[in-house]
Design a protein around this motif. Structure first.
Motif, PDB file in Angstrom:
ATOM      1  N   ARG A 114       0.862  -1.029  -0.062  1.00 28.63           N
ATOM      2  CA  ARG A 114       0.038  -0.079  -0.068  1.00 28.63           C
ATOM      3  C   ARG A 114       0.905   1.083   0.044  1.00 28.63           C
ATOM      4  N   GLY A 115       2.193   0.902   0.247  1.00 24.45           N
ATOM      5  CA  GLY A 115       3.039   2.199   0.256  1.00 24.45           C
ATOM      6  C   GLY A 115       3.164   3.146   1.715  1.00 24.45           C
ATOM      7  N   GLU A 116       2.787   2.384   2.620  1.00 23.24           N
ATOM      8  CA  GLU A 116       2.653   2.910   4.124  1.00 23.24           C
ATOM      9  C   GLU A 116       3.446   2.078   5.205  1.00 23.24           C
ATOM     10  N   MET A 117       4.393   2.458   5.811  1.00 20.31           N
ATOM     11  CA  MET A 117       5.119   1.771   6.621  1.00 20.31           C
ATOM     12  C   MET A 117       5.653   2.658   7.827  1.00 20.31           C
ATOM     13  N   ALA A 118       5.530   1.981   9.135  1.00 15.85           N
ATOM     14  CA  ALA A 118       6.277   2.580  10.103  1.00 15.85           C
ATOM     15  C   ALA A 118       7.649   2.138  10.124  1.00 15.85           C
ATOM     16  N   PRO A 119       8.599   2.906  10.891  1.00  7.44           N
ATOM     17  CA  PRO A 119       9.858   2.495  10.807  1.00  7.44           C
ATOM     18  C   PRO A 119      10.513   0.953  10.959  1.00  7.44           C
ATOM     19  N   HIS A 120       9.735   0.255  11.640  1.00  4.70           N
ATOM     20  CA  HIS A 120      10.002  -1.089  11.678  1.00  4.70           C
ATOM     21  C   HIS A 120       8.841  -1.919  11.478  1.00  4.70           C
ATOM     22  N   SER A 121       8.152  -1.515  10.550  1.00  3.36           N
ATOM     23  CA  SER A 121       7.161  -2.433  10.011  1.00  3.36           C
ATOM     24  C   SER A 121       7.639  -3.808   9.243  1.00  3.36           C
ATOM     25  N   ASP A 122       7.152  -4.614   9.303  1.00  2.00           N
ATOM     26  CA  ASP A 122       7.618  -6.077   8.450  1.00  2.00           C
ATOM     27  C   ASP A 122       7.653  -5.590   7.099  1.00  2.00           C
ATOM     28  N   VAL A 123       8.706  -5.885   6.139  1.00  2.00           N
ATOM     29  CA  VAL A 123       8.882  -5.719   4.930  1.00  2.00           C
ATOM     30  C   VAL A 123       8.414  -6.885   4.113  1.00  2.00           C
ATOM     31  N   ASP A 124       7.020  -6.887   3.770  1.00  2.00           N
ATOM     32  CA  ASP A 124       6.347  -8.115   2.920  1.00  2.00           C
ATOM     33  C   ASP A 124       6.772  -7.904   1.542  1.00  2.00           C
ATOM     34  N   ILE A 125       7.505  -8.953   1.084  1.00  2.00           N
ATOM     35  CA  ILE A 125       7.587  -9.062  -0.232  1.00  2.00           C
ATOM     36  C   ILE A 125       7.485 -10.469  -0.972  1.00  2.00           C
ATOM     37  N   ALA A 126       6.844 -10.331  -2.119  1.00  2.00           N
ATOM     38  CA  ALA A 126       6.372 -11.582  -2.830  1.00  2.00           C
ATOM     39  C   ALA A 126       7.458 -11.523  -4.293  1.00  2.00           C
ATOM     40  N   HIS A 248      -7.844   0.095   7.133  1.00  2.00           N
ATOM     41  CA  HIS A 248      -7.402  -0.627   6.058  1.00  2.00           C
ATOM     42  C   HIS A 248      -8.285  -1.726   5.385  1.00  2.00           C
ATOM     43  N   THR A 249      -9.194  -2.190   6.380  1.00  2.00           N
ATOM     44  CA  THR A 249     -10.261  -3.148   5.945  1.00  2.00           C
ATOM     45  C   THR A 249     -11.432  -2.528   5.122  1.00  2.00           C
ATOM     46  N   LEU A 250     -11.559  -1.147   5.517  1.00  2.00           N
ATOM     47  CA  LEU A 250     -12.345  -0.589   4.497  1.00  2.00           C
ATOM     48  C   LEU A 250     -11.948  -0.478   3.005  1.00  2.00           C
ATOM     49  N   TYR A 251     -10.552  -0.255   3.027  1.00  2.00           N
ATOM     50  CA  TYR A 251      -9.961   0.158   1.779  1.00  2.00           C
ATOM     51  C   TYR A 251      -9.865  -1.481   1.079  1.00  2.00           C
ATOM     52  N   TRP A 252      -9.636  -2.212   1.768  1.00  2.00           N
ATOM     53  CA  TRP A 252      -9.416  -3.827   1.512  1.00  2.00           C
ATOM     54  C   TRP A 252     -10.917  -4.286   0.489  1.00  2.00           C
ATOM     55  N   ILE A 253     -11.882  -3.962   1.255  1.00  2.00           N
ATOM     56  CA  ILE A 253     -13.302  -4.021   0.904  1.00  2.00           C
ATOM     57  C   ILE A 253     -13.625  -3.414  -0.420  1.00  2.00           C
ATOM     58  N   GLY A 254     -13.593  -2.122  -0.266  1.00  2.00           N
ATOM     59  CA  GLY A 254     -13.654  -1.416  -1.510  1.00  2.00           C
ATOM     60  C   GLY A 254     -12.995  -1.634  -2.705  1.00  2.00           C
ATOM     61  N   LYS A 255     -11.613  -1.934  -2.378  1.00  2.00           N
ATOM     62  CA  LYS A 255     -10.996  -2.290  -3.610  1.00  2.00           C
ATOM     63  C   LYS A 255     -11.060  -3.650  -4.321  1.00  2.00           C
ATOM     64  N   TYR A 256     -11.560  -4.577  -3.284  1.00  2.00           N
ATOM     65  CA  TYR A 256     -12.048  -6.101  -3.806  1.00  2.00           C
ATOM     66  C   TYR A 256     -13.315  -5.791  -4.645  1.00  2.00           C
TER      67      TYR A 256
END
Length: 919
Positions: A114-126, A248-256
């Motif tokens: 989503r392009g949003e991270m806190a300084p020590h957020s997990d880096v989720d990569i595929a 984020h849940t709202l955004y996921w639902i709207g995007k889906y």
């Protein structure tokens, strides 16, 4: 999705990828394979630390711009990933002529996507490849991951082919959600575009309703894990109710459903209005700021806004003290207001979604079939109370109260669009509406409802109608109390107390509150109790005694609500003295008859006593889970019954001598001893013992004494279910310092003393009874625990263990209470008891506090007769009934000042070591 870099200013101040890439190329060209990787890693570590430092510097300059900090952090990680990918594929595993399978797309997924991270957020990569992974792709992926791990990043990774990616997304909701936010970072863009097309065509397809349903279930389960309230005093900023995950849940639902590319697109597809999106973005920006500050302060992925962090984040975000409210309380109130906004926006979003899906015949929210006859112009929309047209409230603002009264009366939900209209039109509630007799009657109907007032009052509060109609209540909306005792904000606490009152009245809580349940049927002034419960904390945060100020609020507000002068006077009295009963029960010796007489003199009438007991119960219970226990229930019941007898008869039904004789007679029957032997036993115990101890403890003590009549020391420990505690009896030769040695031993064994009664027999033996719980307020009941308690006390009293050395050596655990500062204070009264000097110590609760205070009493050469221990979160209130060595009150001013100074020193943890040496 737009690039994370689109709105970032001075990007090279964060990280200069071009310059850094040239440096890495130079290192690689030197062909020093032994040191090359270490030098590359060092360059990347420096860049990452510099980038984080620059982002935090910007955040501290603009401490509320959380969304900007979150996108800058994602941008920084993007550049690091790109640098590592290029270094690995060009210099570590170069492939001149790659086959069609030797291609990789690096995708950011989840929050990183989503392009949003806190300084020590997990880096989720595929890592996505076109076909099954080749040896080259496996080597590249492994090398990239090791460099990311060596940078200290917490990486959530997957490596799959296109077919595997689609198959896993079809089967797993978590993977589906992560891929929903996937974003191309680097590598082969064509593979990313294929993956994206197949995801939307083969995975999303016709599963919108199922996705929405599963996401709602997932959200509800997450809320339950986090306490199911957005008003807990140590909220989880990410996963808690009203936190970022809800947005984020709202955004996921709207995007889906609509395949939107950003949250702002939710407006164009009709799931949010422009104003609702503005509120969405404002709340998100604030929550991101808080989360980024938390990560920066702790230097780790910390998402729980704990007490110690609250103070630091408040200061970093430039909040300041105001009269009656501290910096941290103002910050947390603003936090909870934003959490409330998240809840409001969520409700409206779901309403829009429900309408959109209902038109397609796929409504996912439950329907109701009840059809009340009289709705006064309101309508039913598939079982929910709705408005006939948009300006319905404007035509008659009293309807803003009526909609909630009808919802309560008929057991209906309110349509979210009607709630939105109520929130929008709440501004119509002016002084004329506040003074309107019908409006006040409607409000009082909801407040005193025999059905479910808690739920409807919470709806009223969320719509802001509550605060508009009762402006004094508006002042405590989202207001926290910066302590460990109160688990909820003031408004949430008050509404929960109303709900508990209704449950007690209905009999739902009879097992926990048998006395209160019975009393509710005797109460004449029912609505007085409900109004007093609402108002008891109404004046918190005003800079004075909230009980006194709250009584003034009650005197002004009650007539407006329709209460008569007598009812108003009683409400004001209850608010003024709502802490009196708990303070008396928990901090005073109920066996001292003057305690009962003083309390009865303050209460003055049986009806007030009944009202005060129930108010006290719901006030304590609404503080939070685990605060109420059977020990508190017993103390309040004892105080109620003793006071009721005085108020009913004007005196104790049986005098002191009669009560002693009755207990002796009862014990004699239980023991069945020869008369001479029983008389000898009874004579050994002083009159104060027979008055202070309940009959069941007397019986157990007597059997213990008889079994150990020739012993110098005997200890009895048992589970005591009536008090929700463990009873420990110490029978020992009396000597100075006995109590503080026992207190230290109990602390060493992991116990907390909650009550203690100290007695000395006529032949110089101590008979001391202690009620003990573990640090979580639970009794010790396992035989192994009881044996350990007894053994530790015995070792301490026989000098087999060096008590003070063991206490000093015991590890000092890191405690939440360390976030608080409480200056110790001592109050000494010679009027609270006819026989004793009463000493009350207030201090920051800590391990061995009671032991230190007991040692100070010993060093002050006073005799301790009973101790009563109460804790309110981080605050300990310990009360001691003492005399001088000759059994008289301590009258000398110099002795009292010396005693006060010694106790303050002990409470502060600065106790002199000479007492330890003497011990």
């Amino acid at each position: 999705m737009a690039s994370t870099a689109d709105h970032i200013v001075k990007q090279r101040d964060i990280i200069d990828r071009k310059s850094l890439a040239e440096t890495l190329d130079e290192i690689a060209s030197e062909r020093e394979t032994l040191t090359q990787r270490a030098r590359v890693l060092e360059q990347l570590q420096t860049a990452l630390a510099h980038g984080r430092g620059e982002i935090d510097r910007r955040l501290q300059l603009h401490p509320s711009q959380g969304y900007r900090a979150a996108t800058e952090q994602a941008f920084l990680i993007d550049q690091i990933v790109r640098l590592i990918y290029d270094y690995v594929t060009v210099h570590v595993y170069p492939a001149a002529n790659r086959s069609s399978s030797e291609r990789i797309a690096v995708l950011a997924v989840g929050g990183y996507g989503r392009g949003e991270m806190a300084p020590h957020s997990d880096v989720d990569i595929a890592f996505v490849t076109p076909f099954k992974r080749s040896s080259w792709t496996e080597q590249v992926v492994e090398a990239i991951l090791y460099l990311l791990w060596d940078l200290g990043l917490k990486v959530g990774q997957s490596s799959r082919s296109l077919d595997e990616t689609v198959k896993m997304a079809q089967e797993d909701l978590t993977i589906r959600t992560a891929l929903l936010e996937s974003r191309f970072v680097w590598g082969d863009r064509e593979i990313y575009e294929q993956a994206s097309r197949r995801f939307w065509n083969e995975v999303v397809g016709k599963t919108a309703s199922e996705f929405v349903r599963l996401k709602m279930i997932e959200r509800d389960e997450r809320h339950k894990r986090m306490g199911d309230s957005r008003y807990v005093v140590e909220p989880n900023v990410k996963d808690g109710k009203g936190g970022l995950r809800d947005l984020h849940t709202l955004y996921w639902i709207g995007k889906y459903i609509h395949q939107v590319s950003s949250a702002s697109d939710l407006v164009s597809v009709g799931l949010l209005t422009a104003d609702e999106y503005r509120r969405f973005r404002k709340a998100e920006n604030f929550l991101w700021a808080v989360r980024c500050h938390m990560h920066a302060i702790t230097n780790r992925a910390e998402d729980r806004l704990t007490f110690d962090l609250q103070r630091e984040v408040a200061e970093r975000m430039n909040f300041a003290d105001r009269p009656g409210r501290s910096t941290v309380e103002r910050f947390m109130q603003y936090y909870f207001l934003n959490a409330k906004t998240v809840g409001d926006v969520t409700g409206l979003f779901l309403a829009h979604l429900d309408e959109a899906m209902a038109k397609k015949g796929r409504r996912f929210l439950p329907t109701f079939t009840r059809k009340p006859r009289k709705l006064n112009g309101f309508q039913l929309d598939r079982g929910r109370l709705a408005l006939p047209h948009d300006n319905f409230f404007e035509e008659d603002p009293v309807r803003l109260l009526e909609i909630f009264q009808l919802a309560d009366l008929h057991g209906l939900e309110i349509h979210p669009l009607a709630m939105r209209a109520a929130q929008r039109d709440a501004r119509l509630i002016d002084r004329n509406v506040q003074r309107n007799a019908r409006a006040n009657a409607l409000f009082l109907d909801v407040l005193c409802s025999p059905r479910d007032p808690e739920t409807v009052l919470r709806w009223m509060n969320e719509s802001t109608v509550f605060g508009r109609f009762i402006p004094d209540f508006r002042r405590v909306v989202a207001q926290m109390q910066f302590d460990m005792y109160h688990h909820y904000t003031v408004d949430e606490h008050s509404i929960r107390a109303i709900g508990l009152l209704a449950e007690i009245e209905s009999g739902e809580l009879k097992a926990d509150h048998p006395l209160s349940t019975a009393i509710m049927r005797q109460i004449v002034s029912r609505r007085v109790l409900f109004v007093a419960t609402l108002l008891h904390d109404i004046a918190k945060g005003r800079g004075g005694d909230h009980s006194v100020l709250g009584a003034e609020v009650a005197e002004n507000l009650c007539p407006r609500l329709g209460l008569n002068p007598a009812e108003t006077e009683t409400v004001a009295w209850l608010v003024r003295y709502h802490l009196l009963m708990s303070a008396t029960a928990f901090k005073r010796d109920l066996a001292d008859f003057k305690t009962i007489l003083d309390f009865a003199q303050a209460v003055q009438s049986p009806e007030r006593l009944r009202l005060l007991l129930v108010l006290t119960v719901v006030d304590i219970r609404a503080v939070g889970p685990g605060v109420w226990n059977s020990w508190k229930r017993q103390l309040l019941s004892d105080l109620y019954e003793a006071t009721e007898e005085v108020l009913r008869l004007g005196h104790k039904q049986r005098g002191r001598e009669e009560r002693i004789a009755a207990k002796k007679e009862q014990l004699e029957k239980i023991l069945n001893l020869p008369a001479a032997e029983f008389a000898k036993l009874a004579k050994r115990l002083p009159d104060a013992y027979w008055i202070a101890e309940p009959s069941d403890i007397i019986a157990r003590n007597a059997k213990h004494l008889l079994a150990n009549k020739d012993a110098d020391l005997a200890i009895d420990a048992c589970y005591y279910p009536e008090r929700g505690a463990t009873l420990v009896t110490v029978y020992a030769a009396d000597h100075p310092g006995l109590f503080y040695r026992i207190a230290g031993a109990i602390h060493l064994a992991g116990g907390n003393i909650i009550d203690a009664r100290i007695h000395t027999s006529s032949d110089g033996m101590a008979v001391d009874n202690f009620l003990i719980q573990d640090p979580l307020g639970r009794p010790f009941r396992e035989q192994g625990q009881l044996n350990r308690l007894s053994r530790t006390i015995q070792d301490a009293l026989t000098n087999r263990a060096k008590l003070m050395a063991q206490l000093d050596a015991k590890p000092k655990a890191l405690r939440r209470a360390d976030a608080f500062k409480i200056a110790p204070s001592v109050f000494i009264e010679n009027t609270a008891s006819n026989r004793f000097t009463v000493v009350e110590v207030n201090a920051l609760d800590r391990p061995a506090l009671l032991n230190n205070l007991a040692q100070a009493l010993f060093e002050s050469k006073v005799t301790l007769h009973s101790a009563h221990i109460a804790t309110y979160g981080e605050r300990a209130v310990d009360t001691f009934y003492v005399t001088d060595l000759f059994g008289g009150k301590i009258e000398s001013r110099s002795r009292l000042k010396s005693l006060e100074a010694r106790l303050i020193d002990a409470a502060a943890g600065n106790h002199l070591t000479k007492g330890k040496a003497a011990a």
